[in-house]
Scaffold this motif. Structure first.
Motif, PDB file in Angstrom:
ATOM      1  N   HIS A   1      20.368 -35.791  32.532  1.00  0.00           N
ATOM      2  CA  HIS A   1      19.895 -36.981  33.255  1.00  0.00           C
ATOM      3  C   HIS A   1      21.006 -37.974  33.558  1.00  0.00           C
ATOM      4  O   HIS A   1      20.881 -38.762  34.491  1.00  0.00           O
ATOM      5  N   GLU A   2      22.089 -37.917  32.803  1.00  0.00           N
ATOM      6  CA  GLU A   2      23.215 -38.819  33.076  1.00  0.00           C
ATOM      7  C   GLU A   2      23.889 -38.486  34.404  1.00  0.00           C
ATOM      8  O   GLU A   2      24.665 -39.292  34.922  1.00  0.00           O
ATOM      9  N   GLN A   3      23.558 -37.344  34.987  1.00  0.00           N
ATOM     10  CA  GLN A   3      24.124 -36.920  36.269  1.00  0.00           C
ATOM     11  C   GLN A   3      23.212 -37.241  37.458  1.00  0.00           C
ATOM     12  O   GLN A   3      23.482 -36.816  38.572  1.00  0.00           O
TER      13      GLN A   3
ATOM     14  N   GLN B   1      24.011 -43.692  29.473  1.00  0.00           N
ATOM     15  CA  GLN B   1      24.585 -43.491  30.807  1.00  0.00           C
ATOM     16  C   GLN B   1      23.477 -43.262  31.835  1.00  0.00           C
ATOM     17  O   GLN B   1      23.522 -43.803  32.945  1.00  0.00           O
ATOM     18  N   ALA B   2      22.483 -42.469  31.462  1.00  0.00           N
ATOM     19  CA  ALA B   2      21.365 -42.182  32.370  1.00  0.00           C
ATOM     20  C   ALA B   2      20.549 -43.439  32.651  1.00  0.00           C
ATOM     21  O   ALA B   2      20.147 -43.688  33.794  1.00  0.00           O
ATOM     22  N   PHE B   3      20.292 -44.235  31.627  1.00  0.00           N
ATOM     23  CA  PHE B   3      19.529 -45.467  31.800  1.00  0.00           C
ATOM     24  C   PHE B   3      20.268 -46.405  32.752  1.00  0.00           C
ATOM     25  O   PHE B   3      19.673 -47.006  33.654  1.00  0.00           O
ATOM     26  N   GLN B   4      21.572 -46.509  32.590  1.00  0.00           N
ATOM     27  CA  GLN B   4      22.387 -47.353  33.474  1.00  0.00           C
ATOM     28  C   GLN B   4      22.357 -46.822  34.902  1.00  0.00           C
ATOM     29  O   GLN B   4      22.227 -47.595  35.863  1.00  0.00           O
ATOM     30  N   ALA B   5      22.466 -45.502  35.071  1.00  0.00           N
ATOM     31  CA  ALA B   5      22.409 -44.893  36.410  1.00  0.00           C
ATOM     32  C   ALA B   5      21.053 -45.146  37.054  1.00  0.00           C
ATOM     33  O   ALA B   5      20.964 -45.426  38.255  1.00  0.00           O
TER      34      ALA B   5
ATOM     35  N   GLN C   1      12.241 -54.461  42.867  1.00  0.00           N
ATOM     36  CA  GLN C   1      10.871 -54.379  42.373  1.00  0.00           C
ATOM     37  C   GLN C   1      10.547 -53.019  41.748  1.00  0.00           C
ATOM     38  O   GLN C   1       9.451 -52.814  41.242  1.00  0.00           O
ATOM     39  N   GLY C   2      11.498 -52.085  41.774  1.00  0.00           N
ATOM     40  CA  GLY C   2      11.302 -50.798  41.127  1.00  0.00           C
ATOM     41  C   GLY C   2      11.402 -50.937  39.614  1.00  0.00           C
ATOM     42  O   GLY C   2      11.892 -51.943  39.090  1.00  0.00           O
ATOM     43  N   ILE C   3      10.914 -49.902  38.897  1.00  0.00           N
ATOM     44  CA  ILE C   3      10.935 -49.960  37.425  1.00  0.00           C
ATOM     45  C   ILE C   3      11.493 -48.682  36.806  1.00  0.00           C
ATOM     46  O   ILE C   3      11.407 -47.598  37.385  1.00  0.00           O
ATOM     47  N   VAL C   4      12.034 -48.875  35.624  1.00  0.00           N
ATOM     48  CA  VAL C   4      12.427 -47.781  34.743  1.00  0.00           C
ATOM     49  C   VAL C   4      11.555 -47.890  33.511  1.00  0.00           C
ATOM     50  O   VAL C   4      11.426 -48.984  32.937  1.00  0.00           O
ATOM     51  N   THR C   5      10.934 -46.783  33.108  1.00  0.00           N
ATOM     52  CA  THR C   5      10.186 -46.774  31.858  1.00  0.00           C
ATOM     53  C   THR C   5      10.853 -45.803  30.900  1.00  0.00           C
ATOM     54  O   THR C   5      11.416 -44.795  31.309  1.00  0.00           O
ATOM     55  N   ALA C   6      10.755 -46.123  29.623  1.00  0.00           N
ATOM     56  CA  ALA C   6      11.334 -45.257  28.599  1.00  0.00           C
ATOM     57  C   ALA C   6      10.405 -45.195  27.397  1.00  0.00           C
ATOM     58  O   ALA C   6       9.971 -46.241  26.889  1.00  0.00           O
ATOM     59  N   ALA C   7      10.108 -43.983  26.961  1.00  0.00           N
ATOM     60  CA  ALA C   7       9.435 -43.768  25.688  1.00  0.00           C
ATOM     61  C   ALA C   7      10.541 -43.382  24.710  1.00  0.00           C
ATOM     62  O   ALA C   7      11.215 -42.368  24.894  1.00  0.00           O
TER      63      ALA C   7
END
Length: 187
Positions: free
Chosen positions: A80-82, A117-121, A129-135
């Motif tokens: 996912h970092e890619q 790295q993936a979260f930052q990308a 207005q977009g979102i990132v979710t993480a479990a």
């Protein structure tokens, strides 16, 4: 009623994407989130799903085929970092379900460094207005470090550019996952 972590994160995604959007499942796993995203973006939308395990991608592909949505999804055998190497357009949402593949080899887990790295990308690929979710699963050793890294990074995001929410139950046994939602407010 307070929702469990994964349904809560799905609710957040559902509220921020619509038919025709482009989204990312950064951790395809068994394909449950990939299927959810493919259903949310509709026939004209696009899902990019990443996983490093061939078995995970095969399981995901089977699930998508069974539900008639495989044509909406690009399965990518890469970390996912890619993601920025494979996705050139802005996305409405990115989902992470960190940890290990359920019913898979628990020795193969997402790692703090590449997950950060993936979260930052993901944040860079988001449209406004977009979102990132993480479990975040912190019941195993790599998960503890991973959660610490990602939460620490997210807590430092400038509030003028991002709104970050941490959602967790603090009185449950067995290290329940922690939900994180980051919404991009401006570029």
């Amino acid at each position: 009623m307070y929702r469990n972590i994964l349904p809560f994160l799905h609710d957040q995604i559902r509220a921020h994407i619509q038919s025709g959007d482009c989204v990312i499942d950064a951790t395809a796993g068994n394909g449950h989130d990939t299927l959810f995203l493919a259903q949310c973006v509709g026939e004209t939308g696009r899902v990019f799903a990443f996983d490093i395990q061939t078995a995970a991608l095969q399981q995901t592909e089977q699930r998508l085929q069974q539900n008639g949505v495989a044509q909406r999804v690009s399965l990518i055998h890469a970390g996912h970092e890619q993601m920025a190497e494979f996705v050139a357009e802005e996305v409405s949402a990115v989902m992470f379900n960190f940890g290990y593949l359920p019913r898979g080899n628990h020795e193969i887990t997402t790692q703090p460094e590449t997950s950060l790295q993936a979260f930052q990308a993901a944040l860079k690929l988001l449209k406004v207005q977009g979102i990132v979710t993480a479990a975040l699963y912190h019941g195993h050793e790599a998960g503890k470090d991973e959660m610490r890294e990602i939460v620490s990074f997210a807590a430092q995001l400038p509030q003028e550019k991002f709104r970050v929410l941490r959602y967790e139950f603090i009185n449950q046994r067995n290290c329940p996952p922690v939900g994180l939602v980051a919404q991009k407010l401006e570029n």
